[in-house]
Design a protein around this motif. Structure first.
Motif, mmCIF file in Angstrom:
data_model
loop_
_atom_site.group_PDB
_atom_site.id
_atom_site.type_symbol
_atom_site.label_atom_id
_atom_site.label_comp_id
_atom_site.label_asym_id
_atom_site.label_seq_id
_atom_site.Cartn_x
_atom_site.Cartn_y
_atom_site.Cartn_z
ATOM 1 N N TYR A 155 -0.767 4.318 1.226
ATOM 2 C CA TYR A 155 -0.324 4.672 2.550
ATOM 3 C C TYR A 155 0.651 5.886 2.506
ATOM 4 N N SER A 156 0.611 6.748 3.556
ATOM 5 C CA SER A 156 1.917 7.590 3.615
ATOM 6 C C SER A 156 2.715 6.861 4.268
ATOM 7 N N TYR A 203 0.807 -1.219 -0.101
ATOM 8 C CA TYR A 203 0.020 -0.008 -0.167
ATOM 9 C C TYR A 203 0.860 1.264 0.215
ATOM 10 N N HIS A 204 1.969 1.186 0.913
ATOM 11 C CA HIS A 204 3.073 2.416 0.712
ATOM 12 C C HIS A 204 3.421 2.569 -0.617
ATOM 13 N N TYR A 252 13.960 6.575 8.629
ATOM 14 C CA TYR A 252 14.926 7.447 7.962
ATOM 15 C C TYR A 252 14.266 8.200 7.125
ATOM 16 N N LYS A 253 13.208 7.882 6.307
ATOM 17 C CA LYS A 253 12.417 8.754 5.355
ATOM 18 C C LYS A 253 11.650 9.775 6.146
ATOM 19 N N THR A 254 11.247 9.574 7.256
ATOM 20 C CA THR A 254 10.598 10.490 8.101
ATOM 21 C C THR A 254 11.387 11.200 9.025
ATOM 22 N N ASN A 255 12.617 10.993 8.934
ATOM 23 C CA ASN A 255 13.647 11.984 9.648
ATOM 24 C C ASN A 255 13.647 11.621 10.926
ATOM 25 N N ALA A 299 1.953 3.682 6.937
ATOM 26 C CA ALA A 299 2.756 2.425 6.872
ATOM 27 C C ALA A 299 3.672 2.167 8.110
ATOM 28 N N LEU A 300 4.383 2.951 8.648
ATOM 29 C CA LEU A 300 5.147 2.846 9.683
ATOM 30 C C LEU A 300 4.283 2.551 10.747
#
Length: 327
Positions: free
Chosen positions: A116-117, A110-111, A147-150, A121-122
């Motif tokens: 899904y954002s 879905y991500h 990592y992607k969401t900092n 997803a996280l």
């Protein structure tokens, strides 16, 4: 400045994990799995997707409620970029919830399909993080999304745990390099990235991160070498086409910093042919034009960069250049 576009690149890296091989151990989710399912999983591992799909489709015609088979089918479609089919198949896999890991793969797929954002997803995947600590794929996906969401501390912890289980894990080493690069720890970052490249010199991510690290350290010749390797690696991979385009821009910036203006212009033009909406490439091309004294062309590019939203994404650099040169 140069364009790393960390959000996009880390997304691609997260998606890359979706085509990591299926561990045959997941077959234990179903008692005494038929040979067809096991054979399809093995073919998937070998990236023989058409053969795997033929077998799994034949099997599902006889056993249409097998959640594991539907999960494998969804992952084959995800690996080949057929996201509508991947979503449909994973929905079939999660109808009964008899195979728990199907819910994990659903969050991943879905991500990938933008249903899904990153955070959605996280949120789902974190529920399973400590239940499947020995599943390095799940841990890697979670780490990549941190990592992607900092969430760099969380990502660092995720990949350090993977290294404890598998000290030569390429993904963990390359991501720890990326994390330390973003944390302004260049020496530690370089150590991790060099180790990752020693393990696998065919994957793009460590080269991309090391090139950006070299650029930040003004080591432009070394950056150009890594960007050139990155271009060769990503050239014929459709899922990495944006990275391929952005790398020309980044290499062009490094050449600009070395005063190789014509070569820089060629690279940035190539980048814009491949990704014409990249605001950063227009800004970089404007820098080259300014250095060459082509003020009209420079201002055209600066205004185009601004129009494409440079300020919202990267800061006030373009607006300052316009104020200084284009009144």
């Amino acid at each position: 400045m140069f364009c790393s576009n960390p959000s996009y690149l880390s997304m691609q890296r997260a998606l890359h994990f979706l085509i990591i091989i299926i561990n045959i151990s997941i077959l234990t989710a179903c008692a005494q799995p038929p040979n067809e399912v096991e054979n399809a999983a093995q073919l998937f591992n070998e990236e023989k997707y058409n053969e795997a799909l033929t077998i799994i489709n034949s099997y599902l015609a006889s056993y249409p409620k097998d959640e594991l088979a539907w999960t494998i089918k969804s992952r084959i479609h995800a690996a080949t970029g057929e996201l509508d089919s991947a979503v449909y198949s994973i929905n079939q896999a999660t109808k009964t919830n008899n195979y728990e890991k199907a819910n994990i793969y659903k969050a991943m797929i879905y991500h990938q399909a933008n249903l899904y954002s990153d955070r959605e997803a996280l949120k789902i995947l974190e529920k399973y993080q400590f239940k499947y600590t020995d599943d390095l794929e799940i841990q890697s996906i979670i780490g990549s999304l941190h990592y992607k969401t900092n969430m760099l501390k969380e990502a660092e912890q995720d990949f350090e745990l993977i290294l404890k289980q598998k000290p030569n894990n390429y993904n963990a080493l390359s991501y720890l390099g990326a994390v330390n690069r973003k944390q302004n720890k260049p020496d530690i970052a370089l150590e991790y990235l060099n180790k990752a490249i020693d393990i696998d010199s065919t994957d793009y991510f460590a080269f991309e991160q090391r090139a950006l690290l070299y650029t930040s350290a003004n080591l432009y010749e070394k950056a150009i070498l890594d960007h050139s390797r990155l271009i060769r690696i990503t050239k014929n991979i459709p899922t990495l086409s944006t990275i391929y385009a952005f790398t020309f821009n980044n290499r062009g910036f490094a050449k600009y910093k070395l005063g190789k203006l014509d070569e820089a212009l060629d690279d940035i033009n190539s980048s814009l042919q491949l990704a014409p909406e990249n605001a950063y490439a227009y800004k970089n091309r404007a820098l080259v034009h300014l250095e060459k004294g082509n003020m009209e062309l420079a201002c055209e590019d600066l205004f185009k960069s601004s129009l494409l939203g440079f300020e919202e994404k990267y800061g006030n650099e373009v607006n300052a250049l316009i104020q200084e040169n284009c009144k």
